[in-house]
Design an enzyme around this catalytic site. Structure first.
Site, PDB file in Angstrom:
ATOM      1  N   SER A   1       0.813  -1.226   0.000  1.00  0.00           N
ATOM      2  CA  SER A   1       0.000   0.000   0.000  1.00  0.00           C
ATOM      3  C   SER A   1       0.839   1.265   0.000  1.00  0.00           C
ATOM      4  O   SER A   1       0.320   2.355  -0.161  1.00  0.00           O
ATOM      5  CB  SER A   1      -0.903   0.005   1.250  1.00  0.00           C
ATOM      6  OG  SER A   1      -0.108  -0.134   2.389  1.00  0.00           O
TER       7      SER A   1
ATOM      8  N   ASP B   1      -4.303  -9.222   8.612  1.00  0.00           N
ATOM      9  CA  ASP B   1      -2.980  -9.334   7.978  1.00  0.00           C
ATOM     10  C   ASP B   1      -1.881  -9.490   9.020  1.00  0.00           C
ATOM     11  O   ASP B   1      -0.826  -8.851   8.949  1.00  0.00           O
ATOM     12  CB  ASP B   1      -2.726  -8.085   7.117  1.00  0.00           C
ATOM     13  CG  ASP B   1      -1.664  -8.345   6.046  1.00  0.00           C
ATOM     14  OD1 ASP B   1      -1.371  -9.533   5.784  1.00  0.00           O
ATOM     15  OD2 ASP B   1      -1.124  -7.379   5.513  1.00  0.00           O
TER      16      ASP B   1
END
Lengths: 19, 306
Positions: B44, B152
């Site tokens: 990201s 995650d």
């Protein structure tokens, strides 16, 4: 090899490109 | 958070930019922060160390290129989670800045680096593994109590301070759930994914417990199961094999074996919750966090990061 290993550790959301 | 997330999911990009401008600090991050060193790059964004000119402190900055983000609502979700939560085992959010198409998220800096550096370079004792598991479980239990799944959990997202502090980071993929609500979107990192995520069944909070079990294997073996396989084959093996085989299983203490057994139950109802694991006997053998410091220094020396 390092970049392959790093890509393996990436987070995926939904359908990754390799599926 | 759940309502905000549902609203965010239906927002257009322009509306998301508007919302970001509303919640972000108006300062120009390029002026306020002096970039020192890049720490890493994830899916990201890029993470680097910077000096905050306001007080001279060192902070970690995550620079997210919004043009590359297909699901911008996840970014809003991450900031809402970061701003809303404060816990000793979660990386503390400082502020967010919007600069053209880039979002800078400023967070506290943990100079020990990620747990990945330690697990790949040095050998950990069971007591040290228990200490890291306990601290990570405290973070997971806190998130679950707030109705949030991390989704995650892996060593890359567990950061260490030089004093042995352990904190969970990267909330960009969190899901907010109400009660026993379930999710289905496949999110996470393949090698750490729970079977129910891989097989597209509906999943809940216990996916984080499975991922913690895989992270415990990382601390034993240095890498998660199937790491030598491609991600696609790893997903197949997780779905087909279920509970992974753990090399040198017989060398582990009975308590550690039972702890792993409870984390890695394929049947979700059989798998323990984060709160149940916090009371597990294995965590009673946890060593002091400061015993992690030599491991961190050794890993940094090997990786030339000191």
């Amino acid at each position: 090899a390092h970049s392959t290993l790093r890509r393996k550790r990436y987070t995926v959301v939904g359908n990754p490109y390799w599926m | 958070l759940r309502k905000k997330e549902m609203m965010n999911a239906m927002m257009s990009d322009e509306e998301i930019y508007e919302e970001l401008r509303r919640i972000c600090n108006p300062d120009d991050p390029h002026v306020r922060f002096e970039r020192v060193k890049q720490l890493g790059a994830g899916a990201s964004g890029v993470v680097f160390i910077a000096i905050d000119s306001k007080d001279g402190s060192r902070v970690a900055i995550k620079d997210i290129d919004l043009t590359k983000q297909s699901k911008k609502d996840l970014i809003l979700n991450e900031i809402n989670v970061l701003k809303g939560f404060n816990h000793k085992n979660l990386v503390n959010f400082l502020d967010a800045f919007l600069s053209y198409d880039h979002l800078w998220v400023a967070m506290e800096l943990l100079d020990g680096g990620s747990l990945t550096d330690v697990v790949t370079e040095v050998v950990m004792k069971e007591g040290q593994i228990a200490a890291v598991c306990r601290e990570t479980l405290l973070a997971i239990a806190f998130l679950h109590s707030k109705g949030t799944i991390h989704r995650d959990i892996k060593s890359d997202n567990v950061l260490l301070g030089m004093d042995g502090t352990v904190k969970v980071t990267d909330f960009g993929f969190c899901a907010n759930i109400v009660g026993d609500e379930k999710r289905q979107t496949m999110v996470g990192t393949p090698y750490w994914m729970a079977p129910e995520v891989v097989t597209r069944k509906q999943y809940g909070k216990k996916v984080d417990v499975w991922s913690l079990g895989i992270m415990a294997i990382e601390m034993i073996e240095g890498e998660p199961p199937y790491m030598k396989e491609t991600p696609l084959r790893a997903l197949y093996l997780i779905a087909a094999v279920g509970r992974p085989k753990i090399p040198r299983w017989e060398n582990l203490s009975p308590d550690f074996q039972d702890f792993l057994d409870k984390c890695l139950q394929v049947d979700v109802d059989m798998r323990a919750t984060a709160d149940e694991l916090l009371a597990h006997p294995f965590l009673k053998c946890a060593m002091e966090l400061r015993t992690l410091t030599p491991l961190i220094k050794a890993a940094q020396k090997i990786l030339h990061k000191s």
